[in-house]
Design a protein around this motif. Sequence first.
Motif, mmCIF file in Angstrom:
data_model
loop_
_atom_site.group_PDB
_atom_site.id
_atom_site.type_symbol
_atom_site.label_atom_id
_atom_site.label_comp_id
_atom_site.label_asym_id
_atom_site.label_seq_id
_atom_site.Cartn_x
_atom_site.Cartn_y
_atom_site.Cartn_z
ATOM 1 N N ALA A 108 0.804 -1.212 -0.600
ATOM 2 C CA ALA A 108 -0.300 0.030 -0.203
ATOM 3 C C ALA A 108 0.893 1.609 -0.063
ATOM 4 O O ALA A 108 1.855 1.385 0.337
ATOM 5 N N PHE A 109 0.548 1.892 -0.738
ATOM 6 C CA PHE A 109 1.242 3.458 -0.335
ATOM 7 C C PHE A 109 0.774 4.095 0.311
ATOM 8 O O PHE A 109 -0.017 4.330 1.500
ATOM 9 N N ASP A 110 1.878 4.957 0.938
ATOM 10 C CA ASP A 110 1.637 5.644 2.331
ATOM 11 C C ASP A 110 1.287 6.528 2.720
ATOM 12 O O ASP A 110 0.447 7.378 3.156
ATOM 13 N N ALA A 111 1.369 7.528 1.317
ATOM 14 C CA ALA A 111 0.812 8.674 0.817
ATOM 15 C C ALA A 111 0.418 8.982 -0.186
ATOM 16 O O ALA A 111 1.134 8.438 -1.108
ATOM 17 N N PHE A 112 -0.455 10.177 -1.220
ATOM 18 C CA PHE A 112 -0.012 10.804 -2.283
ATOM 19 C C PHE A 112 0.001 11.980 -2.517
ATOM 20 O O PHE A 112 -0.591 12.676 -1.382
ATOM 21 N N MET A 113 0.724 12.414 -3.085
ATOM 22 C CA MET A 113 1.049 13.978 -3.728
ATOM 23 C C MET A 113 0.717 13.974 -5.121
ATOM 24 O O MET A 113 0.834 13.552 -5.456
ATOM 25 N N VAL A 114 -0.824 15.467 -4.704
ATOM 26 C CA VAL A 114 -0.493 16.305 -5.552
ATOM 27 C C VAL A 114 -0.626 17.403 -6.184
ATOM 28 O O VAL A 114 -0.889 18.236 -4.923
ATOM 29 N N SER A 115 0.089 18.387 -6.631
ATOM 30 C CA SER A 115 0.013 19.434 -6.876
ATOM 31 C C SER A 115 -0.719 20.134 -8.266
ATOM 32 O O SER A 115 -0.417 18.996 -9.240
ATOM 33 N N ALA A 166 -4.480 5.635 3.046
ATOM 34 C CA ALA A 166 -3.489 6.394 2.458
ATOM 35 C C ALA A 166 -3.572 8.023 2.529
ATOM 36 O O ALA A 166 -4.634 8.503 1.479
ATOM 37 N N PRO A 167 -3.377 9.367 2.984
ATOM 38 C CA PRO A 167 -3.539 10.756 3.144
ATOM 39 C C PRO A 167 -2.825 11.213 2.348
ATOM 40 O O PRO A 167 -2.254 10.247 1.043
ATOM 41 N N VAL A 168 -4.108 11.625 1.271
ATOM 42 C CA VAL A 168 -3.851 12.700 0.512
ATOM 43 C C VAL A 168 -3.316 14.331 0.458
ATOM 44 O O VAL A 168 -4.307 15.060 0.566
ATOM 45 N N LEU A 169 -1.800 14.229 -0.225
ATOM 46 C CA LEU A 169 -1.593 15.705 0.398
ATOM 47 C C LEU A 169 -1.263 16.553 -1.186
ATOM 48 O O LEU A 169 -1.393 15.862 -2.140
ATOM 49 N N THR A 170 -1.556 18.116 -0.342
ATOM 50 C CA THR A 170 -1.980 18.657 -1.536
ATOM 51 C C THR A 170 -1.385 20.308 -1.438
ATOM 52 O O THR A 170 -1.550 20.433 -0.468
ATOM 53 N N ASN A 171 -0.801 20.886 -1.979
ATOM 54 C CA ASN A 171 0.521 22.429 -1.612
ATOM 55 C C ASN A 171 -0.159 23.207 -2.192
ATOM 56 O O ASN A 171 0.389 24.968 -1.990
ATOM 57 N N GLY A 172 -1.382 23.428 -2.482
ATOM 58 C CA GLY A 172 -2.220 25.343 -3.249
ATOM 59 C C GLY A 172 -1.232 25.289 -4.266
ATOM 60 O O GLY A 172 -0.739 24.865 -5.385
ATOM 61 N N TYR A 173 -1.621 26.963 -4.192
ATOM 62 C CA TYR A 173 -0.798 27.390 -5.494
ATOM 63 C C TYR A 173 -0.354 28.357 -5.228
ATOM 64 O O TYR A 173 -1.285 29.554 -4.055
ATOM 65 N N GLY A 174 0.767 29.723 -5.725
ATOM 66 C CA GLY A 174 0.387 30.870 -5.163
ATOM 67 C C GLY A 174 1.961 31.251 -4.374
ATOM 68 O O GLY A 174 1.955 29.923 -3.473
ATOM 69 N N PRO A 175 2.386 32.486 -4.049
ATOM 70 C CA PRO A 175 1.776 34.138 -4.551
ATOM 71 C C PRO A 175 2.495 33.566 -6.501
ATOM 72 O O PRO A 175 3.106 32.771 -6.433
ATOM 73 N N TRP A 267 7.462 20.046 1.585
ATOM 74 C CA TRP A 267 6.649 18.285 1.437
ATOM 75 C C TRP A 267 6.958 17.538 2.511
ATOM 76 O O TRP A 267 6.630 17.264 2.928
ATOM 77 N N MET A 268 8.390 17.561 2.994
ATOM 78 C CA MET A 268 8.810 16.394 3.418
ATOM 79 C C MET A 268 8.292 16.321 4.991
ATOM 80 O O MET A 268 7.991 15.704 5.212
ATOM 81 N N GLU A 269 8.672 17.683 5.760
ATOM 82 C CA GLU A 269 7.772 17.686 6.271
ATOM 83 C C GLU A 269 6.473 17.081 6.846
ATOM 84 O O GLU A 269 5.740 17.354 7.399
ATOM 85 N N GLU A 270 5.778 17.653 6.047
ATOM 86 C CA GLU A 270 4.281 17.702 5.490
ATOM 87 C C GLU A 270 3.961 15.883 5.423
ATOM 88 O O GLU A 270 2.770 15.443 5.955
ATOM 89 N N LEU A 271 4.645 15.166 4.518
ATOM 90 C CA LEU A 271 4.840 13.812 4.419
ATOM 91 C C LEU A 271 5.109 13.361 5.917
ATOM 92 O O LEU A 271 3.758 12.379 6.588
ATOM 93 N N ASP A 272 6.158 13.663 6.878
ATOM 94 C CA ASP A 272 6.596 13.566 7.724
ATOM 95 C C ASP A 272 5.523 12.664 8.812
ATOM 96 O O ASP A 272 5.336 12.167 9.035
#
Length: 324
Positions: A108-115, A166-175, A267-272
């Motif tokens: 299983a994946f531990d997490a997903f990254m989406v931008s 598994a959590p799905v993380l996203t970073n938003g955008y901007g500025p 991203w590393m901090e959030e994934l951890d």
Amino acid sequence: MAGPIREYPLDRCDLFLARCKSRSKAIKVFATGDSWLAAPGGWWRGASVVNLLNDDDWVRAIDPTHPGFNVLSIAKVGFEMKQMPGDHDLLALDYVRSEFARQQRPFAFDAFMVSGGGNDFIPKIQSYVSGGDGDAHIDDAALDAIFEQVANRWGALLARLVPGSAPVLTNGYGPINPTLEPGSTWLPLLGIGPWVGPWLLQHCGLDAVHARAIVDEIMSRFNARLAALPGVAYFDLRPLVAAMPASFWHDEIHFTAPGWERVAQRWMEELDARVGRTPQVGAATLRGLRMPALAGSPSMPKKKAAPTRKPAAKPARGRARRPR
């Protein structure tokens, strides 16, 4: 003898599967999205967020006890959300799962990254901002319609990504930094952007302050929509990005090498945090990698932070106006 290299995305899958065997304790992540995960990626010099997370030396320079990441990324420069839920490249996700099932191994994946989402509206600013003679206004209905489409496509993507927990993380955008200048790349005769500057600064005749206020409002609304999506772990990159000096910017929305390092560390901090890992970070290993907006966190003792500034010059060496 090694077999032939297969085409994208199965070539990335094979590399990911091989790394799973040799690095069984690494945090396994599936990433999809656009340039904020895929760039530079050959468009200009430097390492992308995914490249950095997959670099054990880079990760352990921040946290020597870290198990590392194993990121399978199908992110592409320029992708819109409509390409992510139904794109054939998501076969990579199914392929990896089927390979583990075939070998009768739990996986299983531990997490997903989406931008994703920025390409759906940033280059189309003329469709929801109108004006002239030094004035401009946002067409609320037009912008909301675009954001509604983005949200619907996010829902379709989440349905593919989250059969598990598994959590799905996203970073938003901007500025965004409106400009009339394209970003310089190392590919001859190829510039990156600008996307919003020509419309706001030339067509609408805004000054830099007014143009920035318009895009900040658009970004604020977009980030609010992402933060409200059910099933998404959103984190706001705007304070980090806003603190970057001008030399860390490549164009209106992308960065040079040291800027991508700052984004990758966030991203590393959030994934951890999302996978329940407590970082073991000493002051000597941080060495200026954090931006001022992140300083003072519990993991960085104030008294020991000062001696660590000198090595911060290392990531900054590659920031000179090298095309990315």
